[in-house]
Design a protein around this motif. Sequence first.
Motif, PDB file in Angstrom:
ATOM      1  N   MET A   1       0.788  -1.108  -0.164  1.00 24.91           N
ATOM      2  CA  MET A   1       0.027   0.004   0.101  1.00 24.91           C
ATOM      3  C   MET A   1       0.802   1.295   0.060  1.00 24.91           C
ATOM      4  SD  MET A   1      -3.122   0.958   2.758  1.00 24.91           S
ATOM      5  CE  MET A   1      -4.344  -0.378   1.732  1.00 24.91           C
ATOM      6  N   SER A   2       0.687   2.339  -0.973  1.00 27.40           N
ATOM      7  CA  SER A   2       1.274   3.322  -1.026  1.00 27.40           C
ATOM      8  C   SER A   2       0.995   4.638   0.316  1.00 27.40           C
ATOM      9  CB  SER A   2       1.015   4.240  -2.164  1.00 27.40           C
ATOM     10  OG  SER A   2      -0.336   4.687  -2.281  1.00 27.40           O
ATOM     11  N   LYS A   3       1.812   5.286   0.421  1.00 30.58           N
ATOM     12  CA  LYS A   3       1.650   6.279   1.232  1.00 30.58           C
ATOM     13  C   LYS A   3       0.406   6.968   1.070  1.00 30.58           C
ATOM     14  CE  LYS A   3       4.259  10.121   3.481  1.00 30.58           C
ATOM     15  NZ  LYS A   3       5.475  11.260   3.641  1.00 30.58           N
ATOM     16  N   LEU A   4      -0.008   7.299   0.091  1.00 27.25           N
ATOM     17  CA  LEU A   4      -1.291   8.112  -0.243  1.00 27.25           C
ATOM     18  C   LEU A   4      -2.434   7.227   0.101  1.00 27.25           C
ATOM     19  CD1 LEU A   4      -2.746  10.480  -1.171  1.00 27.25           C
ATOM     20  CD2 LEU A   4      -2.491   9.657  -3.540  1.00 27.25           C
ATOM     21  N   GLN A   5      -2.347   6.027  -0.162  1.00 22.41           N
ATOM     22  CA  GLN A   5      -3.259   5.075   0.205  1.00 22.41           C
ATOM     23  C   GLN A   5      -3.553   4.839   1.664  1.00 22.41           C
ATOM     24  OE1 GLN A   5      -1.915   1.927  -2.289  1.00 22.41           O
ATOM     25  NE2 GLN A   5      -3.632   1.860  -3.517  1.00 22.41           N
ATOM     26  N   LEU A   6      -2.399   4.816   2.468  1.00 21.31           N
ATOM     27  CA  LEU A   6      -2.398   4.739   4.015  1.00 21.31           C
ATOM     28  C   LEU A   6      -3.302   6.124   4.447  1.00 21.31           C
ATOM     29  CD1 LEU A   6       1.210   3.352   4.433  1.00 21.31           C
ATOM     30  CD2 LEU A   6      -1.031   2.231   4.895  1.00 21.31           C
ATOM     31  N   ILE A   7      -2.945   7.061   3.951  1.00 25.47           N
ATOM     32  CA  ILE A   7      -3.378   8.382   4.188  1.00 25.47           C
ATOM     33  C   ILE A   7      -4.867   8.397   4.049  1.00 25.47           C
ATOM     34  CG2 ILE A   7      -3.489  10.897   4.006  1.00 25.47           C
ATOM     35  CD1 ILE A   7      -0.439  10.769   3.590  1.00 25.47           C
ATOM     36  N   GLN A   8      -5.310   8.111   2.785  1.00 24.07           N
ATOM     37  CA  GLN A   8      -6.601   7.915   2.337  1.00 24.07           C
ATOM     38  C   GLN A   8      -7.514   6.922   3.470  1.00 24.07           C
ATOM     39  OE1 GLN A   8      -6.008   6.703  -1.714  1.00 24.07           O
ATOM     40  NE2 GLN A   8      -6.830   8.808  -2.157  1.00 24.07           N
ATOM     41  N   ALA A   9      -7.013   5.837   3.792  1.00 26.83           N
ATOM     42  CA  ALA A   9      -7.537   4.853   4.727  1.00 26.83           C
ATOM     43  C   ALA A   9      -7.785   5.677   6.100  1.00 26.83           C
ATOM     44  CB  ALA A   9      -6.853   3.486   4.573  1.00 26.83           C
ATOM     45  N   GLU A  10      -6.880   6.450   6.428  1.00 24.74           N
ATOM     46  CA  GLU A  10      -6.823   6.984   7.767  1.00 24.74           C
ATOM     47  C   GLU A  10      -7.700   8.102   7.733  1.00 24.74           C
ATOM     48  OE1 GLU A  10      -5.352   6.550  10.730  1.00 24.74           O
ATOM     49  OE2 GLU A  10      -4.838   4.688   9.942  1.00 24.74           O
ATOM     50  N   ILE A  11      -7.768   8.789   6.646  1.00 25.57           N
ATOM     51  CA  ILE A  11      -8.947   9.912   6.455  1.00 25.57           C
ATOM     52  C   ILE A  11     -10.434   9.283   6.651  1.00 25.57           C
ATOM     53  CG2 ILE A  11     -10.062  11.330   4.892  1.00 25.57           C
ATOM     54  CD1 ILE A  11      -7.351  12.234   3.953  1.00 25.57           C
ATOM     55  N   GLU A  12     -10.547   8.320   5.958  1.00 23.53           N
ATOM     56  CA  GLU A  12     -11.916   7.401   6.111  1.00 23.53           C
ATOM     57  C   GLU A  12     -12.312   7.246   7.564  1.00 23.53           C
ATOM     58  OE1 GLU A  12     -11.715   4.248   3.331  1.00 23.53           O
ATOM     59  OE2 GLU A  12     -12.013   5.620   1.705  1.00 23.53           O
ATOM     60  N   THR A  13     -11.539   7.039   8.407  1.00 25.88           N
ATOM     61  CA  THR A  13     -11.670   6.426   9.747  1.00 25.88           C
ATOM     62  C   THR A  13     -11.975   8.028  10.613  1.00 25.88           C
ATOM     63  OG1 THR A  13      -9.438   6.552  10.559  1.00 25.88           O
ATOM     64  CG2 THR A  13     -10.271   4.565   9.702  1.00 25.88           C
ATOM     65  N   LEU A  14     -11.918   9.009  10.072  1.00 28.98           N
ATOM     66  CA  LEU A  14     -11.955  10.312  11.054  1.00 28.98           C
ATOM     67  C   LEU A  14     -13.279  10.586  11.485  1.00 28.98           C
ATOM     68  CD1 LEU A  14      -9.766  12.881   9.188  1.00 28.98           C
ATOM     69  CD2 LEU A  14      -9.086  11.902  11.255  1.00 28.98           C
ATOM     70  N   THR A  15     -13.410  11.134  12.452  1.00 27.89           N
ATOM     71  CA  THR A  15     -14.908  11.621  13.102  1.00 27.89           C
ATOM     72  C   THR A  15     -15.348  12.778  12.134  1.00 27.89           C
ATOM     73  OG1 THR A  15     -14.019  13.312  14.698  1.00 27.89           O
ATOM     74  CG2 THR A  15     -14.237  11.236  15.464  1.00 27.89           C
ATOM     75  N   PRO A  16     -16.512  12.984  12.162  1.00 25.24           N
ATOM     76  CA  PRO A  16     -16.934  14.310  11.281  1.00 25.24           C
ATOM     77  C   PRO A  16     -16.169  15.442  11.723  1.00 25.24           C
ATOM     78  CG  PRO A  16     -18.782  12.759  12.030  1.00 25.24           C
ATOM     79  CD  PRO A  16     -17.618  12.443  12.690  1.00 25.24           C
ATOM     80  N   ASP A  17     -16.191  15.773  12.879  1.00 27.37           N
ATOM     81  CA  ASP A  17     -15.259  17.039  13.304  1.00 27.37           C
ATOM     82  C   ASP A  17     -13.866  16.873  12.952  1.00 27.37           C
ATOM     83  OD1 ASP A  17     -17.529  18.049  14.451  1.00 27.37           O
ATOM     84  OD2 ASP A  17     -16.778  17.446  16.754  1.00 27.37           O
TER      85      ASP A  17
END
Length: 66
Positions: free
Chosen positions: A1-17
């Motif tokens: 998994m690329s760095k960008l894909q890891l960041i995207q996956a983390e973003i998807e787990t963020l709370t709405p705030d």
Amino acid sequence: MSKLQLIQAEIETLTPDDFSYLKNWINELDEQKWDKQIEEDSNAGKLDFLIEEALLEKSKNQLQEL
């Protein structure tokens, strides 16, 4: 998994705030980078043609009100 894909996956787990905060931060960063690029282009004379066009239109009384 690329760095960008890891960041995207983390973003998807963020709370709405947190997502809203990140979105606003990215928009601010983008605006700052845009302003810096415009300033650099202006200092390098890359936008001088816009001044010339405006002065030409003004001399012809063809400027439009905004």
